[in-house]
Each structure stands twice: as structure tokens, then as C-alpha cells.
Design a protein around this motif. Structure first.
Motif, mmCIF file in Angstrom:
data_model
loop_
_atom_site.group_PDB
_atom_site.id
_atom_site.type_symbol
_atom_site.label_atom_id
_atom_site.label_comp_id
_atom_site.label_asym_id
_atom_site.label_seq_id
_atom_site.Cartn_x
_atom_site.Cartn_y
_atom_site.Cartn_z
ATOM 1 N N GLY A 185 0.873 -1.412 0.217
ATOM 2 C CA GLY A 185 -0.009 -0.046 -0.076
ATOM 3 C C GLY A 185 0.742 1.309 0.018
ATOM 4 N N ARG A 186 2.091 1.121 -0.288
ATOM 5 C CA ARG A 186 2.867 2.160 -0.169
ATOM 6 C C ARG A 186 3.538 2.810 -1.789
ATOM 7 N N LEU A 187 3.551 4.256 -1.536
ATOM 8 C CA LEU A 187 4.007 4.941 -2.745
ATOM 9 C C LEU A 187 4.858 6.001 -2.297
ATOM 10 N N LEU A 188 6.145 6.359 -3.143
ATOM 11 C CA LEU A 188 6.795 7.323 -2.649
ATOM 12 C C LEU A 188 6.657 8.455 -3.594
ATOM 13 N N LEU A 189 6.225 9.525 -3.340
ATOM 14 C CA LEU A 189 6.032 10.759 -4.321
ATOM 15 C C LEU A 189 6.988 11.762 -3.860
ATOM 16 N N GLU A 190 8.168 12.108 -4.964
ATOM 17 C CA GLU A 190 9.219 12.816 -4.804
ATOM 18 C C GLU A 190 8.901 14.036 -5.802
ATOM 19 N N ASP A 191 9.973 15.139 -5.730
ATOM 20 C CA ASP A 191 9.910 16.224 -6.307
ATOM 21 C C ASP A 191 8.785 16.975 -6.190
ATOM 22 N N LEU A 192 8.436 17.194 -4.905
ATOM 23 C CA LEU A 192 7.210 18.030 -4.459
ATOM 24 C C LEU A 192 7.633 19.171 -4.191
ATOM 25 N N PRO A 193 6.985 20.299 -4.378
ATOM 26 C CA PRO A 193 7.357 21.527 -3.944
ATOM 27 C C PRO A 193 7.098 21.869 -2.384
ATOM 28 N N ALA A 194 8.181 22.534 -1.787
ATOM 29 C CA ALA A 194 7.896 22.430 -0.393
ATOM 30 C C ALA A 194 6.890 23.508 -0.250
ATOM 31 N N GLY A 195 5.957 23.265 1.115
ATOM 32 C CA GLY A 195 5.148 24.237 1.204
ATOM 33 C C GLY A 195 3.814 23.295 1.599
ATOM 34 N N THR A 196 2.456 24.229 1.870
ATOM 35 C CA THR A 196 1.317 23.526 2.172
ATOM 36 C C THR A 196 0.949 22.793 0.769
ATOM 37 N N LEU A 197 0.330 21.548 1.199
ATOM 38 C CA LEU A 197 -0.024 20.319 0.072
ATOM 39 C C LEU A 197 -1.165 19.881 0.509
ATOM 40 N N ARG A 198 -1.692 19.190 -0.597
ATOM 41 C CA ARG A 198 -2.982 18.166 -0.203
ATOM 42 C C ARG A 198 -2.726 17.238 -1.090
ATOM 43 N N LEU A 199 -3.127 15.640 -1.001
ATOM 44 C CA LEU A 199 -3.019 14.609 -1.829
ATOM 45 C C LEU A 199 -4.582 14.296 -2.379
ATOM 46 N N TRP A 200 -4.683 13.716 -3.396
ATOM 47 C CA TRP A 200 -5.837 12.951 -3.746
ATOM 48 C C TRP A 200 -5.294 11.349 -3.832
ATOM 49 N N ALA A 201 -6.350 10.549 -3.545
ATOM 50 C CA ALA A 201 -6.137 9.216 -3.660
ATOM 51 C C ALA A 201 -7.395 8.359 -3.974
ATOM 52 N N GLY A 202 -7.040 7.207 -4.587
ATOM 53 C CA GLY A 202 -8.274 6.632 -5.027
ATOM 54 C C GLY A 202 -7.732 5.361 -5.891
ATOM 55 N N GLY A 203 -8.891 4.445 -6.246
ATOM 56 C CA GLY A 203 -8.480 3.154 -7.037
ATOM 57 C C GLY A 203 -9.634 2.602 -7.446
ATOM 58 N N GLU A 204 -9.365 1.533 -8.249
ATOM 59 C CA GLU A 204 -10.662 0.933 -8.776
ATOM 60 C C GLU A 204 -11.451 0.382 -7.576
ATOM 61 N N GLY A 205 -13.040 0.464 -7.821
ATOM 62 C CA GLY A 205 -13.755 -0.222 -6.663
ATOM 63 C C GLY A 205 -13.719 0.893 -5.340
ATOM 64 N N LEU A 206 -13.011 1.981 -5.359
ATOM 65 C CA LEU A 206 -12.604 2.566 -4.054
ATOM 66 C C LEU A 206 -13.169 4.200 -4.228
ATOM 67 N N LEU A 207 -13.635 4.608 -3.072
ATOM 68 C CA LEU A 207 -14.152 5.827 -3.188
ATOM 69 C C LEU A 207 -12.959 6.859 -2.775
ATOM 70 N N ALA A 208 -12.656 7.859 -3.884
ATOM 71 C CA ALA A 208 -11.551 8.703 -3.828
ATOM 72 C C ALA A 208 -11.522 9.693 -2.437
ATOM 73 N N ALA A 209 -10.429 10.109 -1.994
ATOM 74 C CA ALA A 209 -10.418 10.627 -0.767
ATOM 75 C C ALA A 209 -9.105 11.694 -0.867
ATOM 76 N N TYR A 210 -9.372 12.882 -0.101
ATOM 77 C CA TYR A 210 -8.341 13.800 -0.142
ATOM 78 C C TYR A 210 -7.702 14.034 1.404
ATOM 79 N N THR A 211 -6.507 14.437 1.579
ATOM 80 C CA THR A 211 -6.000 14.700 2.594
ATOM 81 C C THR A 211 -6.147 16.194 3.022
ATOM 82 N N PRO A 212 -6.152 16.294 4.336
ATOM 83 C CA PRO A 212 -6.118 17.808 5.001
ATOM 84 C C PRO A 212 -4.916 18.632 4.252
ATOM 85 N N PRO A 213 -4.719 19.843 4.580
ATOM 86 C CA PRO A 213 -3.403 20.511 4.268
ATOM 87 C C PRO A 213 -2.303 20.005 5.298
ATOM 88 N N PHE A 214 -1.110 19.841 4.662
ATOM 89 C CA PHE A 214 -0.046 19.531 5.615
ATOM 90 C C PHE A 214 1.200 20.021 4.820
#
Length: 826
Positions: A229-258
Motif C-alpha cells: 500500500g506504499r508509494l513514494l512521491l518525490e520532487d514535491l514543492p516545499a510548502g502546504t500541500l494536499r493529496l488525492w488518492a483513489g483506486g478501482e472500486g474505491l471512493l476517492a479521498a483527499y488529505t487535509p493540508p499538511f
């Protein structure tokens, strides 16, 4: 793109805007579980790659040497070598970190080319395009910073000074996606919010459903979670960010700002995904008449009920399958059309969530349409026929589908009730129908009514000018931004044409209104006439527009050493703003400008020739929105200098405390009072940090409204009017909070709220929509202040300047700090 302020708007539009901003999330469950997050330094290594193609040697910055280097770069190196059709284009720039320190080892190259250059120890790099290339953008990459793109309107065959490029430090995030029970999810996609979604805070329940339907844009297993269930996201700009996630047969979700920290890798950012409830979606497949899947078919989904209506378009995948979010929960009418429009459309009415259906396209039937002019004109120019549904809200037949047959138009018959709209140059549009597809005559005839149009002549140096572009722009009725500048016209012309050999032109105008006529020709300054009030039944004749060399603007950017490559933007409010870069000494010059007032200022981005952006907040246009700071005169050069050091920022520095602790994660947003639009150079919004502080920068002083709301999109907003002056403007507030249980609250699935909790402490207002669920609604974390419960009737509401006077008062409400108050809605 930015919405107007809540206060200061009137009528139903204000209530709808309120509902959009409050966005009832009272019944939404938590989408993201914030597991323990640890950080570790990134281990970085980087070896510059040697250039694979020859790069011209460095040149000095003098104009003569610069011109000589360009000529040499474009010329053949050996006798007999063919001369390139397109000379080489170059860029010279310097990479620096946010503190201004030069960055070496940045690889930069024109997009799509192998040849590249690496910045030296001064941060400088000079890159040339391949001969014959028409590349206009370049990409850069460095392991310690976020990659990006640069360039836009580069001069062909020239070396353009781009000045300093500030690199944003990069970090990484190790994400783990799992089920609510902690089971790892393999094959899930994770991606950052787009800049538009992040800036406009579009993470609503509807957006979650639509993002679920959209899915990931990649099948690369390296970009999906592994078996753990892991994935490494690199080359992300420093600062406040949110992420989307989803998959087949799954309801998409988003993170709070971090926070993404430079040079650090955040570990174990946990995103919890729930199984998909297909009752929230409509699924289907588009097939040809013979049952073959129709890839990339266009599916139009429409709904209209209970005062809410809307239309959205999507496309099927390679297997002809599609999925549509069922939000709001109103039955849909679906229409599917194959990509080539070879077959007749497929339709389905009253489709509800959970449905899985097959839309089978039909073998088309045709009718024959004969068209002539009431004036007896034998031949009609630019004859076109389009088909719409009976309500004229959706396109069923595109004009390009027509086929001429025996002097008549062969028009496909849609599978539902339809209208036909017929038009030609110099004639009004004529509408036929509505028709029932089963009973429509197989032969129809229509005579088009001639229109006088807008006519005139274009001249230059006293003689007729052939080939000039003539455009008619409608005067703006609402406040608008186009390419970041206020404009007095709609951003696209209503109609356009070209002057003939005698300089004459004729434009077909079918809608009455106020217009500006704009004429342009390569090598001359444009000309403009207007505003002109034109009735299409009477037309307008006798216009004469004379094109000249116009005037020029030049100046210098003063300040520190970073004056080379600065972007200077110019606008006169006509939707044709332009940008130019300064040379190595900070000078700029623009020629062939329309005489009159102009606004000249420094900009952070170039205006692209290939794309544009427009936005409106719905408020009424004011001529005072069109600012100017210099005047261009015919045949003369106006001098206008710009200063870097003289730029004074307007900053709101705020602190928000709840129950004595920082309101971490609350979102602060600043909008001009009266429904104005914020231009770039404004931060728009910020998130309250761990110290309780937030900081928002706007372009200029003035009246603004501050809006504050919790991060989980609960329907709570704190509003306060502010008068900001140049410099820093301190603001602070501290509230105790309580909780409320609403019983008998009416459910709200779409449209504006009907029950409002409004309060005021004499300075800050509280606005909270009540609803979104059936039965009991519980809300906590509500700032305590004297409140009222009010019933809103959008149909009769005429004033929303003050929430405490909107609608009808139901009762006064006394909130209690740290306690829950029960309210039975009358």
C-alpha cells in the motif's frame, strides 16, 4: 475563477454563493486518517549530464555581440550546409534559491529536445533550440528543488534574457493507502491537488465523487501503490500541500493540508479509502448499432428538478465504459454520441444512482433541408445547421455533420425531440421545430431574413487596406479579468471578418448591445471604435477605421541587480494585454500601441500567445476598474519607468485562537469588498499554522472581506469587513466554542440553504448553514457569540448584505462555551 464576497451581494445569487462557500459537509465522514507522520532527511546525489549536442559558447550581453551571436548560431558552419528554415532560439537565465543564492547543477533544456545545459556556479545557463525547432518552452530539473517549465513568448532567432528563476525547494512524501481496517491497498493512485483545486478549495463531496469517476491518469505501476500500500512521491514543492488518492472500486479521498519540508521525506502519511458505493454513481457502456464498444464517446448528463439544474460532459474509455457521479441526487437524462458522429445518438431518461446501463447508438435517419434568402439571394455563404434539444439547452447535431445532397442539406434526425437552427452570413438565425423524431417531415424548407450588419472600410496611409482583421467585441456588463487585467469587453469577439481589396468589411451581427470594433494588421497599431450601440435590425454602416504606426512605450526597471529579464505587462482594458521582458540593463520597449491611457506594471508571468484565462465574479462592471498610469500618444514615445524597491505590499497578518489554542488548519481567505476580483500577486488564502497565525498578501490597499472556516469544510464561516492599508495590517481574534444539535432541520441536497444560523459580536459575523442530513444534525466547534436562527426563502429574498437581517427570524440562540445546545427548528 475567484468567487465574490458573501457580503455585499444581493438576491438569490448571493444565497447560492453562500451555499457554495459553506458547502454543507455536516454529514460527511472523515476521508483521511492522519497516522503518525515522521520526517527523515533526503539522501540526494546528482551528477550533471554532459551535453549531447553542440551548444554555442557564451556570449557577452552587449547588443552588438548579442546580435552577432544570434546570426552565427543561425548560420551554417560549413560551406554547402543548408540554411535552417527556422533560426535557433535561445534563453539566458540564472537559477537562485528563495534567498537569492545561485544554484549550480540545474539541468535545463527546450521541451522535447535532447540537448541541454547545466547551470554553472553562478547559477547561469544559456540554452539554444535545435535548428528548425519552434519550441517556445523549456524545462528544468534539480534533485533538491521542484522541477518546472519556463518561457512562453520567446522571440524566434533571438537570445531572450529571462532573468532570475527562483527554485522552490523540494521534499518527498512516503504515502500508505489502506482500508478503514488497516488493510494495505495495492494499485491505488496518489497525486497532488492541482493548483486550481488547491487555490479554490474545491474539495467538496461532489468533487470527491467526480474525482472518483475520473480516476487516475496513469497505468504505470511505478506510479501506483505496491503490495504494502506504499508509494513514494518525490520532487514535491516545499510548502502546504494536499493529496488525492483513489483506486478501482474505491471512493476517492483527499488529505487535509499538511507541510512538505525542503530536503525532508515525510513518512507514513496514511490515506484511508472506503469501498465504492455504486449507488452514488451511474455506470454504463456505449456500443455501436452492431454491439461494438465505442471508445471516447461523448456522454452528456443533464438534470433539472427542485429549482436545481445542470449539465456535465464526460467521455467513455477505450472499452466504451463510463461512470458519472450522482450528485446532486436528481435523475439524469443521458445522451451519448460516438466520436466520429458516424451513428445516431443514444438516449436514456430518468436514470438514477446505482443504475448500470447500455447506451446503444442507432443507425442514423436523415431529413432534407432546403434553404434560401427572403431577399432572393441565389447563394448563401457560410450556411450552417445545428440541432438542439427541445429546451435549447443541449447540442444534438453539430453543423459539421451536414452533407449536401441535390442542393439540399442532409441533416441527421436525433433520437429525441429537437429544434433546428439555420444561419448564413448576412442573415438572421431561423429556428425550426420542435419536432418529434418519429413524425418530423423528411423534407423541410426555410427562408432566412437578411440583416444589414456592421459595415465600413479600413484604411492606412490614406489608401484602402486589404486583409485587415475586423472584430466586434461586446461591452462587458460584469466585472471581468482577462489574463489578469480588468477588461471592459468580453474576452472573445462576437463576430470577426477580414477587409476586402477595397478595404471594405461586413460583419453579421444578430444580437443587440453595446460593442467595440477592433481592427488589426501586421506591422501597424490596431485601431478601435466604440462603444457603439447597435441594433441588428438596423445595423451600422459608414465606419471608417484608419490604421497608423501608433505610439510606443519604453522605460527601465530600477532596483537591485535582478533587473534583467523582468516581465513588464501592458493593458488598456481591451482584452489584448501583452508582456515584454527587459534586457540585460533593465530596459523595455513596446511599439505599435493604440494611443490613449495604458496600465504598465511588473508581472510574475508572461501572457501566452497560445492560451488565456478569464474570470468574473458576477458584479456589475465599473469603468473605474480599468486603471492607467501613463498615456501613449500618436507618433511619439512615452517613457514610463518601474521600480522594484518602491513596490509596497499590502499584507494581512492574522491570528485566530479557539478556546485559547491556535485554530490550526482553519482556512483564511481575503476578497475585495463589493464582489471584486483578485489578480495574481495576491495570495488569495492561507492556512492557520501551529502558532495560530496566517498571512495573506493582496495587490493593493482597499476594502476587503476576511472569511475564515474550518479545514473539514463544515458549514461554518466567520466574516469580517476590513480596511487594509499599504504595509502590514495586524488582525487577531479569539473565540470560545460550543456545540449545537439541530432537530427537525430540513435536508439540503442541492441549492442554497433554507435555515441559517447567523451571529455577530459587533465586529465578526458568524454564518452557518443548517441542513445536509435527514433528522438530527450535530455541529461542534462553533464560535460563541449572540446568534439568531433565520429561515431563508431564496425566491423572495432581496437583500443579503447582512445575514442577521436576511429571511425571517425564527428564534434567538444562546451558545454556551464548552456545552451542547439543543435547538428544535420550528
Amino acid at each position: 475563477m475567484q468567487k465574490g464576497t458573501l457580503l455585499g451581494l444581493g438576491g438569490l445569487a448571493a444565497a447560492i454563493l453562500l451555499w457554495t462557500l459553506l458547502n454543507s459537509g455536516l454529514m460527511g465522514s472523515r476521508l483521511v486518517d492522519g497516522g503518525s507522520s515522521q520526517e527523515a532527511p533526503l539522501e540526494l546525489s546528482y551528477l550533471p549530464i554532459e551535453p549531447e549536442l553542440e551548444v554555442p559558447p557564451p556570449v557577452d550581453s552587449s547588443s552588438s555581440a548579442l546580435q552577432r551571436s544570434v546570426v552565427e548560431a543561425a548560420a551554417p558552419k560549413e560551406e554547402g550546409e543548408p540554411i535552417a528554415a527556422t533560426p535557433r532560439t535561445g534563453i539566458h537565465l540564472r537559477f537562485v534559491d528563495p534567498s537569492g543564492v545561485p544554484v549550480a547543477g540545474v539541468r535545463v533544456q527546450f521541451t522535447g529536445q535532447v540537448s541541454h545545459e547545466v547551470s554553472d556556479r553562478t547559477g547561469s545557463a544559456r540554452v539554444w533550440s535545435r535548428r528548425g525547432s519552434e519550441r517556445r518552452t523549456a524545462a528544468y530539473v534539480h534533485p533538491s528543488f521542484a522541477s518546472g517549465r519556463i518561457g512562453a513568448n520567446l522571440e524566434e532567432g533571438q537570445l531572450t534574457e529571462l532573468g532570475d528563476v527562483v527554485l522552490i525547494p523540494a521534499g518527498a512524501i512516503a504515502v500508505r493507502v489502506e482500508t478503514p481496517r488497516g488493510v494495505p491497498i495495492e494499485g491505488a493512485w496518489v497525486e497532488p491537488f492541482s493548483e486550481f483545486e488547491l487555490n479554490n478549495n474545491r474539495s467538496t463531496r461532489r468533487e470527491v465523487l467526480e474525482r472518483t469517476a475520473l480516476g487516475a491518469g496513469t497505468d504505470d505501476p511505478n506510479e501506483l501503490t505496491d503490495a504494502s500500500g506504499r508509494l513514494l512521491l518525490e520532487d514535491l514543492p516545499a510548502g502546504t500541500l494536499r493529496l488525492w488518492a483513489g483506486g478501482e472500486g474505491l471512493l476517492a479521498a483527499y488529505t487535509p493540508p499538511f507541510l512538505v519540508r525542503a530536503g525532508m521525506q515525510s513518512e507514513d502519511v496514511i490515506i484511508t479509502l472506503e469501498e465504492l458505493d455504486f449507488g452514488l454513481f451511474i455506470r454504463g457502456q456505449v456500443l455501436s448499432p452492431s454491439g461494438v464498444p465505442s471508445p471516447n464517446a461523448k456522454i452528456r448528463s443533464e438534470y433539472s428538478a427542485r429549482g436545481a439544474s445542470g449539465m456535465r460532459s464526460s467521455h467513455s474509455d477505450e472499452e466504451g465504459r463510463f461512470i458519472i457521479a450522482y450528485e446532486p441526487k436528481i435523475p439524469r437524462n443521458l445522451n451519448a454520441q460516438d466520436r466520429q458522429e458516424e451513428f445516431g445518438p443514444a438516449n436514456a431518461k430518468g436514470v438514477e444512482g446505482g443504475a448500470e446501463l447500455v447506451l446503444r447508438l442507432t443507425e442514423p435517419e436523415y431529413l432534407l433541408l432546403s434553404v434560401d434568402s427572403e431577399s432572393g439571394t441565389a447563394e448563401l455563404e457560410r450556411l450552417s445547421v445545428s440541432g438542439y434539444n427541445a429546451a435549447h439547452t443541449g447540442v444534438l447535431i453539430r453543423s459539421i455533420t451536414r452533407i449536401e445532397e441535390n442542393g439540399m442539406l442532409r441533416v441527421p434526425i436525433p433520437g429525441e425531440a429537437f429544434l433546428l437552427e439555420v444561419g448564413a452570413r448576412g442573415h438572421d438565425l431561423s429556428q425550426l421545430g420542435p419536432f418529434d423524431p418519429l413524425t418530423v417531415p423528411r423534407e423541410l424548407h426555410v427562408s432566412l431574413r437578411p440583416l444589414p450588419g456592421v459595415r465600413g472600410h479600413v484604411r492606412a496611409q490614406g489608401a484602402p487596406l486589404e486583409g485587415a482583421t475586423v472584430e466586434l467585441y461586446a461591452k462587458a456588463t460584469n466585472r471581468r479579468l482577462h489574463n489578469d487585467f480588468p477588461v471592459r469587453v468580453r474576452s472573445r469577439p462576437t463576430v470577426s471578418g477580414t477587409s476586402g481589396s477595397d478595404g471594405s468589411f461586413g460583419l453579421t451581427l444578430r444580437q443587440a448591445g453595446d460593442y467595440f470594433v477592433r481592427v488589426s494588421f501586421e506591422g501597424l497599431a490596431p485601431a478601435e471604435a466604440g462603444p457603439l450601440t447597435i441594433d441588428p435590425r438596423r445595423g451600422l454602416d459608414g465606419l471608417v477605421l484608419e490604421l497608423t504606426e501608433g505610439g510606443a512605450l519604453e522605460g527601465r526597471v530600477w532596483g537591485d541587480a535582478k533587473i534583467a529579464g523582468r516581465i513588464v505587462a501592458l493593458s488598456r482594458g481591451d482584452a489584448h494585454a501583452r508582456t515584454v521582458r527587459t534586457d540585460g540593463e533593465g530596459f523595455y520597449r513596446c511599439e505599435r500601441l493604440i494611443p490613449g491611457p495604458w496600465q504598465v506594471e511588473l508581472a510574475s508571468e508572461e501572457i501566452s500567445l497560445n492560451s488565456s484565462s478569464s474570470s468574473s465574479d458576477g458584479s456589475k462592471f465599473r469603468e473605474s476598474d480599468i486603471e492607467s498610469n501613463c498615456v501613449v500618444l500618436e507618433g511619439q514615445t512615452t517613457r514610463h519607468d518601474l521600480s522594484l524597491t518602491g513596490e509596497a505590499q499590502t499584507v494581512l497578518v492574522g491570528t485566530l485562537l479557539l478556546d485559547g489554542a491556535p485554530a490550526v488548519g482553519w482556512q483564511a481567505r481575503l476578497m475585495p469588498e463589493g464582489g471584486g476580483l483578485l489578480r495574481s500577486g495576491s495570495d488569495l488564502e492561507d492556512i492557520v499554522g501551529a502558532d495560530g497565525n496566517f498571512r495573506i498578501t493582496v495587490r493593493k490597499p482597499g476594502e476587503y472581506q476576511l472569511s475564515l472556516g474550518p479545514p473539514d469544510r463544515r458549514a461554518i464561516r466567520l466574516l469580517e469587513r476590513l480596511q487594509l492599508v499599504s504595509g502590514e495590517n495586524p488582525w487577531q481574534a479569539s473565540f470560545s466554542t460550543g456545540a449545537v444539535t439541530f432537530t427537525n432541520a430540513p435536508p439540503v441536497e442541492s441549492g442554497p440553504p433554507t435555515i441559517l444560523l447567523a451571529g455577530s459580536n459587533g465586529r465578526t459575523q458568524l454564518v452557518m448553514a443548517v441542513g445536509g442530513a435527514v433528522g438530527v444534525v450535530f455541529a461542534e466547534g462553533i464560535p460563541v457569540m449572540p446568534c439568531q436562527l433565520r429561515r431563508i426563502d431564496p425566491a423572495s429574498m432581496t437583500n443579503f448584505n447582512d445575514p442577521l437581517s436576511a429571511g425571517t427570524l425564527l428564534m434567538s440562540v444562546e451558545l454556551v462555551a464548552g456545552e451542547r445546545v439543543q435547538i428544535i427548528v420550528p
